[in-house]
Design a protein around this motif. Structure first.
Motif, mmCIF file in Angstrom:
data_model
loop_
_atom_site.group_PDB
_atom_site.id
_atom_site.type_symbol
_atom_site.label_atom_id
_atom_site.label_comp_id
_atom_site.label_asym_id
_atom_site.label_seq_id
_atom_site.Cartn_x
_atom_site.Cartn_y
_atom_site.Cartn_z
ATOM 1 N N GLU A 1 0.723 -1.161 0.104
ATOM 2 C CA GLU A 1 0.026 0.207 -0.273
ATOM 3 C C GLU A 1 0.802 1.238 0.024
ATOM 4 O O GLU A 1 0.490 2.370 -0.805
ATOM 5 C CB GLU A 1 -0.832 0.066 1.037
ATOM 6 N N ILE A 2 1.766 1.163 0.735
ATOM 7 C CA ILE A 2 2.766 2.524 1.045
ATOM 8 C C ILE A 2 3.414 2.694 -0.719
ATOM 9 O O ILE A 2 3.290 3.719 -0.957
ATOM 10 C CB ILE A 2 3.873 2.320 1.778
ATOM 11 N N CYS B 1 0.821 4.241 -2.919
ATOM 12 C CA CYS B 1 0.765 5.575 -2.514
ATOM 13 C C CYS B 1 1.853 6.567 -2.873
ATOM 14 O O CYS B 1 1.511 7.645 -3.337
ATOM 15 C CB CYS B 1 0.369 5.758 -1.093
ATOM 16 N N ILE C 1 -0.172 11.691 1.291
ATOM 17 C CA ILE C 1 0.042 10.196 1.799
ATOM 18 C C ILE C 1 -0.452 9.823 3.102
ATOM 19 O O ILE C 1 -1.408 8.578 3.473
ATOM 20 C CB ILE C 1 1.537 9.882 1.969
ATOM 21 N N THR C 2 -0.444 10.474 4.295
ATOM 22 C CA THR C 2 -0.995 10.370 5.430
ATOM 23 C C THR C 2 -2.549 10.182 5.379
ATOM 24 O O THR C 2 -3.102 9.528 5.849
ATOM 25 C CB THR C 2 -0.694 11.285 6.489
ATOM 26 N N ARG D 1 -4.285 8.963 2.657
ATOM 27 C CA ARG D 1 -4.544 7.788 2.018
ATOM 28 C C ARG D 1 -4.424 6.473 2.814
ATOM 29 O O ARG D 1 -5.354 5.560 2.494
ATOM 30 C CB ARG D 1 -4.003 7.858 0.677
ATOM 31 N N LEU D 2 -3.391 6.450 3.695
ATOM 32 C CA LEU D 2 -2.829 5.203 3.995
ATOM 33 C C LEU D 2 -3.685 4.593 5.214
ATOM 34 O O LEU D 2 -4.439 5.188 5.911
ATOM 35 C CB LEU D 2 -1.542 5.337 4.740
ATOM 36 N N THR E 1 -0.790 1.542 8.048
ATOM 37 C CA THR E 1 0.540 2.388 8.605
ATOM 38 C C THR E 1 -0.061 3.090 10.214
ATOM 39 O O THR E 1 -1.225 3.711 9.871
ATOM 40 C CB THR E 1 0.941 3.095 7.692
ATOM 41 N N ALA F 1 -6.974 0.050 1.605
ATOM 42 C CA ALA F 1 -5.548 -0.483 1.237
ATOM 43 C C ALA F 1 -5.780 -0.974 -0.315
ATOM 44 O O ALA F 1 -4.850 -0.724 -1.260
ATOM 45 C CB ALA F 1 -5.117 -1.607 1.916
ATOM 46 N N ASN G 1 -5.972 1.936 -2.492
ATOM 47 C CA ASN G 1 -4.793 2.338 -3.017
ATOM 48 C C ASN G 1 -4.145 1.496 -3.896
ATOM 49 O O ASN G 1 -3.073 1.902 -4.680
ATOM 50 C CB ASN G 1 -4.019 2.550 -1.707
#
Length: 355
Positions: free
Chosen positions: A18-19, A22, A59-60, A62-63, A66, A189, A192
């Motif tokens: 996922e990271i 993104c 990013i923050t 969307r995740l 995390t 996730a 994403n």
């Protein structure tokens, strides 16, 4: 510059995948640096201010899988001597400004270390104090974190993901509830992984109560949902309206999608399993085969489709002309393991043929 992502640990592979998705969506130039249990360290190049603004913003937002994003000070062996040597030696400029206060938090991952985190927090805090900064345990300007996994990752907190927002969107908390749906964190996730961007068209041809559509819509996508059951379409309407999203819903057949070819940017779907699937599609094989053919037809070249199933969907997607990028397994309970297959429609060359 190195940045660390403190992972949720709810799946071995999905949080890191996922990271990566993104970071790619936001156009950051990155490469993996270190992967340890529940922590991913990535090297990101570019103007530091711009990179951190992106990490702290889109990013923050969307995740889902995390907990925190850190700006890495350094990486060492996970024993007190090595960590304290790193804390003594690091240059505080770029991590904490003159006059700012700090706190140190240590996070032990499973049984990676046998010494207490509180001991390390005090010792590392002493190192930073001796560099001329004051501690503030209740309301610090800067939080230093030490992640104690197979390695020790030492850094400052850039941002934290609001996981409580996903809990608030749990299926039972929505206006319309139906059992057996994906939880919001998993749905986010997967959305994403599809690479969907704000303003793009996103489709779920088995949309059910719109759990996947809600997560994609909250990221700014224009969502299209189809389901064969009138009751579920009405429920999906209630849920999408509750979040005031840009959507189109229709009662219909995933094997006969009323859309033009190559109009959809991304697809994420969780088809029905077992007996319900057989009733809707004649047979599970027919359902997967024709639905994936339709997904391939409506996807734009290069578009990604993520399909959740209780059996391997790869063979049906490949027969439809889709390329398999990844396959993940997720154990839900003793009698159900989900298979998550990530497909891509291949790009076409100048002659209009797939590459």
């Amino acid at each position: 510059m190195l940045y660390a992502f403190e992972l949720s640990g709810e799946h071995e592979e999905l949080p890191a995948a996922e990271i990566f998705a993104c970071l790619k969506i936001e156009g950051l130039d990155f490469r993996p640096h270190t992967i340890v249990d529940q922590c991913l360290v990535v090297e990101i190049t570019g103007k530091e201010e711009d990179v951190e603004e992106t990490l702290q913003g889109p990013i923050t937002d969307r995740l889902a899988m995390t907990h925190h994003i850190l700006k890495v000070v350094g990486i060492s062996e996970n024993n007190p001597d090595a960590i304290l040597k790193l804390a003594e030696a690091f240059d505080p400029s770029g991590y904490i400004k003159e006059g700012q206060s700090f706190v140190v938090r240590a996070k032990r991952i499973k049984h990676s270390v046998d010494f207490p985190g509180e001991f390390l927090e005090q010792k590392v805090g002493g190192c930073i104090y001796r560099k001329g900064f004051r501690a503030n345990l209740k309301n610090p300007d800067v939080e230093f974190r030490v992640i104690l996994s197979e390695k020790a990752i030492f850094g400052t907190l850039l941002s934290s993901i609001d996981r409580s927002a996903y809990e608030a969107r749990n299926p039972q908390n929505k206006p319309f509830f139906h059992p057996g749906v994906l939880m919001p964190r998993v749905a986010r996730a997967l959305a994403n992984l599809s690479g969907i961007k704000p303003g793009e068209l996103f489709m779920d041809p088995f949309c059910g109560t719109a759990g996947i559509l809600v997560e994609a819509g909250l990221m700014g996508a224009r969502v299209i949902g189809i389901d064969a059951q009138e009751k579920l379409v009405k429920g999906a309407l209630m849920n999408l309206e509750a979040f005031k999203l840009d959507y189109v819903l229709m009662e219909g057949d995933a094997c006969r999608v009323p859309l033009k070819e190559e109009t959809i940017n991304a697809v994420v779907t969780d088809p029905p399993y077992g007996r319900s699937a057989a009733i809707l599609g004649g047979s599970l094989e027919e359902l997967y085969s024709c639905a994936l053919s339709e997904i391939e037809r409506v996807l734009k070249p290069g578009g990604i489709a993520v399909v959740v199933s209780d059996k391997a969907a790869a063979e049906y997607g490949e027969k439809a002309g889709l390329k398999v990028l990844n396959i993940y397994s997720q154990r839900v309970h003793r009698s159900l393991t989900r298979t998550i297959t990530v497909f891509q429609k291949e790009l076409k060359n100048e002659n209009g043929k797939q590459e």
